[in-house]
Design a protein around this motif. Structure first.
Motif, short mmCIF file in Angstrom:
data_model
loop_
_atom_site.label_atom_id
_atom_site.label_comp_id
_atom_site.label_asym_id
_atom_site.label_seq_id
_atom_site.Cartn_x
_atom_site.Cartn_y
_atom_site.Cartn_z
N HIS A 104 0.84 -1.20 0.00
CA HIS A 104 0.00 0.00 0.00
C HIS A 104 0.87 1.25 0.00
CE1 HIS A 104 -3.00 2.94 1.35
NE2 HIS A 104 -3.93 2.05 1.03
N PRO A 105 0.48 2.30 -0.73
CA PRO A 105 1.33 3.50 -0.77
C PRO A 105 1.61 4.12 0.58
CG PRO A 105 -0.81 3.87 -1.80
CD PRO A 105 -0.68 2.41 -1.63
N THR A 124 -1.86 -0.08 -5.21
CA THR A 124 -0.66 0.73 -5.23
C THR A 124 -1.04 2.12 -5.72
OG1 THR A 124 1.59 0.92 -6.11
CG2 THR A 124 -0.09 0.03 -7.59
N GLY A 125 -0.15 3.07 -5.59
CA GLY A 125 -0.46 4.41 -6.09
C GLY A 125 0.17 5.49 -5.24
N LEU A 126 -0.55 6.59 -5.10
CA LEU A 126 -0.07 7.73 -4.33
C LEU A 126 -1.17 8.20 -3.40
CD1 LEU A 126 1.61 9.79 -7.23
CD2 LEU A 126 2.74 8.21 -5.64
N ASP A 127 -0.77 8.55 -2.18
CA ASP A 127 -1.72 9.04 -1.17
C ASP A 127 -1.09 10.22 -0.46
OD1 ASP A 127 -3.18 9.49 1.23
OD2 ASP A 127 -3.94 7.43 1.19
N TYR A 128 -1.55 11.41 -0.79
CA TYR A 128 -1.02 12.63 -0.17
C TYR A 128 -1.85 13.06 1.03
CZ TYR A 128 1.86 13.10 -4.39
OH TYR A 128 2.76 12.90 -5.41
N PHE A 129 -2.89 12.30 1.36
CA PHE A 129 -3.71 12.61 2.51
C PHE A 129 -3.06 12.10 3.79
CE2 PHE A 129 -7.16 11.49 5.50
CZ PHE A 129 -7.78 12.72 5.63
N ARG A 130 -2.52 10.88 3.76
CA ARG A 130 -1.95 10.28 4.96
C ARG A 130 -0.43 10.25 4.98
NH1 ARG A 130 -5.65 8.53 8.19
NH2 ARG A 130 -7.73 8.06 7.41
N ALA A 150 -3.70 -6.62 -14.49
CA ALA A 150 -4.26 -5.30 -14.27
C ALA A 150 -3.50 -4.57 -13.16
CB ALA A 150 -5.73 -5.40 -13.91
N LEU A 151 -3.67 -3.26 -13.13
CA LEU A 151 -3.13 -2.40 -12.08
C LEU A 151 -4.29 -1.77 -11.34
CD1 LEU A 151 -0.41 -1.03 -10.99
CD2 LEU A 151 -1.11 0.92 -12.40
N GLN A 152 -4.34 -1.94 -10.02
CA GLN A 152 -5.36 -1.29 -9.20
C GLN A 152 -4.72 -0.14 -8.44
OE1 GLN A 152 -8.32 -2.96 -6.84
NE2 GLN A 152 -8.95 -4.54 -8.27
N ILE A 153 -5.18 1.07 -8.72
CA ILE A 153 -4.55 2.28 -8.18
C ILE A 153 -5.32 2.82 -6.98
CG2 ILE A 153 -4.04 4.71 -8.68
CD1 ILE A 153 -3.51 3.90 -11.55
N HIS A 154 -4.57 3.11 -5.92
CA HIS A 154 -5.06 3.88 -4.78
C HIS A 154 -4.61 5.32 -5.01
CE1 HIS A 154 -5.74 4.70 -0.36
NE2 HIS A 154 -4.86 5.65 -0.65
N ASP A 155 -5.57 6.22 -5.18
CA ASP A 155 -5.28 7.62 -5.50
C ASP A 155 -6.06 8.50 -4.55
OD1 ASP A 155 -5.07 10.18 -6.61
OD2 ASP A 155 -6.46 9.73 -8.25
N VAL A 189 -6.92 0.43 -13.40
CA VAL A 189 -8.16 0.66 -12.67
C VAL A 189 -7.92 1.68 -11.56
CG1 VAL A 189 -9.98 -0.39 -11.25
CG2 VAL A 189 -8.90 -1.72 -13.10
N PHE A 190 -8.72 2.73 -11.52
CA PHE A 190 -8.72 3.65 -10.38
C PHE A 190 -9.69 3.08 -9.35
CE2 PHE A 190 -6.51 6.26 -13.28
CZ PHE A 190 -5.93 7.31 -12.59
N HIS A 191 -9.12 2.37 -8.36
CA HIS A 191 -9.93 1.81 -7.28
C HIS A 191 -10.53 2.93 -6.45
CE1 HIS A 191 -10.07 0.94 -2.97
NE2 HIS A 191 -8.87 1.43 -2.82
N CYS A 192 -11.78 2.72 -5.99
CA CYS A 192 -12.50 3.74 -5.20
C CYS A 192 -12.32 5.11 -5.85
CB CYS A 192 -12.02 3.75 -3.76
SG CYS A 192 -13.04 4.78 -2.69
N PHE A 193 -12.77 5.22 -7.06
CA PHE A 193 -12.59 6.45 -7.83
C PHE A 193 -13.01 7.65 -6.99
CE2 PHE A 193 -13.92 9.76 -10.76
CZ PHE A 193 -12.85 9.80 -11.64
N SER A 194 -12.11 8.62 -6.87
CA SER A 194 -12.38 9.78 -6.02
C SER A 194 -12.21 11.09 -6.77
CB SER A 194 -11.44 9.76 -4.80
OG SER A 194 -10.08 9.80 -5.20
N GLY A 195 -12.14 11.00 -8.09
CA GLY A 195 -11.90 12.20 -8.88
C GLY A 195 -13.17 12.94 -9.24
N ASP A 196 -12.99 13.94 -10.08
CA ASP A 196 -14.10 14.76 -10.54
C ASP A 196 -14.34 14.51 -12.03
OD1 ASP A 196 -11.88 15.94 -11.70
OD2 ASP A 196 -12.02 17.81 -10.55
#
Length: 302
Positions: free
Chosen positions: A99-100, A134-140, A166-171, A192-199
């Protein structure tokens, strides 16, 4: 045994008026008319959230039409557990990753290279069909840990491409840098953008590049209109659904334990937002998931 005790995991749960966790399991929803696949769940996380074993959770999910899942690891231990569980249960495929939020600590301990090597080994197993999350998390993760996150993310992307999975991204709060990384190093064929949180803007970028958007219970939250706006413009061929259980329980049960059997609440809300029949949406997201991961019934990807 499939009823192996789940691994402990951290959780933030709603508290009742007495200051205790509300661990009451929500009721079973009305069964879906067409089976669907939970694109992202964590059956290994227990930590007092609820009493369901992994097998009990899968059985309850099947009762309401959630017949297959992607079980996702977040560190080496849970990735090994996920791969083992998938090997024993035809309803399950696995994703493996660091996990990031854990990447900076793993890097600081001098274990990143070793653990990536172990993930490389796991990714070669026939029922491991994704690298994630995997991915990037600037919140935590603070500024000091972001270089390690980026290094880990790029290494995971390379693993997905090496193994053709496949790639599952935590963003989280990192949309621009996630997109920039994918464009710079080259995204895997199935991203794949897991738990899509974008706009809307991120949804349009995903449409342009053929990246999948997996919507979780957050799309039902009253304070998330931007997710519903993004959903409205998302290419329906790129939409997936997930629980991210035991987190992100959909309304009206937000804050209580989540599990794959609760996915129909999210599916029905998405269908309503898109003005689609529930059966039509279920068929669409199931076809999309099969296109990402291949068959659950065989050891070889289609």
């Amino acid at each position: 045994m499939c009823d192996k005790e789940p691994l402990a995991g951290g959780i933030r749960a709603r508290k009742d008026s007495a200051g205790k966790r509300d661990t009451t399991l929500p009721p079973l929803p009305e069964p879906l008319p067409v089976p669907v696949i939970d694109n992202h769940t964590h059956l290994e996380i227990a930590d007092g959230m609820h009493s369901l074993s992994p097998t009990q959770s899968l059985r309850r999910a099947a009762e309401v039409g959630v017949t297959r899942i992607v079980q996702v690891g977040t560190d080496l231990r849970t990735s090994e557990w996920s791969a083992e569980f998938a090997a024993r249960d035809k309803r399950v495929l696995a994703a493996v990753a660091i996990h990031p939020n854990d990447a900076p600590e793993v890097k600081a301990a001098g274990k990143l290279e070793f653990q990536l090597g172990e993930l490389d080994r796991l990714a070669a197993l026939p029922r491991v069909r994704a690298i994630g999350e995997t991915g990037l998390d600037y919140f935590r993760t603070a500024e000091a840990g972001r270089a390690a996150q980026a290094e880990s993310f790029e290494a995971h992307i390379a693993l997905a491409k090496k193994h053709g999975v496949a790639l599952q991204i935590h963003d989280r709060d990192a949309h621009d840098d996630v997109v920039a990384t994918l464009l710079r190093v080259g995204a895997p064929e199935r991203t794949v953008f897991h738990c899509f949180s974008g706009d809307v803007e991120l949804a349009k970028i995903c449409n342009d590049h053929g990246w999948y958007m997996s919507f979780a219970g957050t799309v039902t939250f009253k304070n998330a209109p931007q997710l519903r706006e993004a959903l409205a413009v998302a290419d329906r061929n790129l939409v997936l659904v997930e629980t991210d259980a035991p987190f992100l329980t959909p309304d009206p049960f937000r804050g209580r334990p989540n599990a794959p059997y609760l996915l129909p609440y999210t599916v029905r809300r998405i269908a309503a937002e898109l003005e689609m029949e529930v059966a039509q949406l279920a068929e669409q997201v199931t076809a999309n998931a099969l296109g990402v991961y291949g068959s659950w019934d065989a050891n070889e990807q289609e």
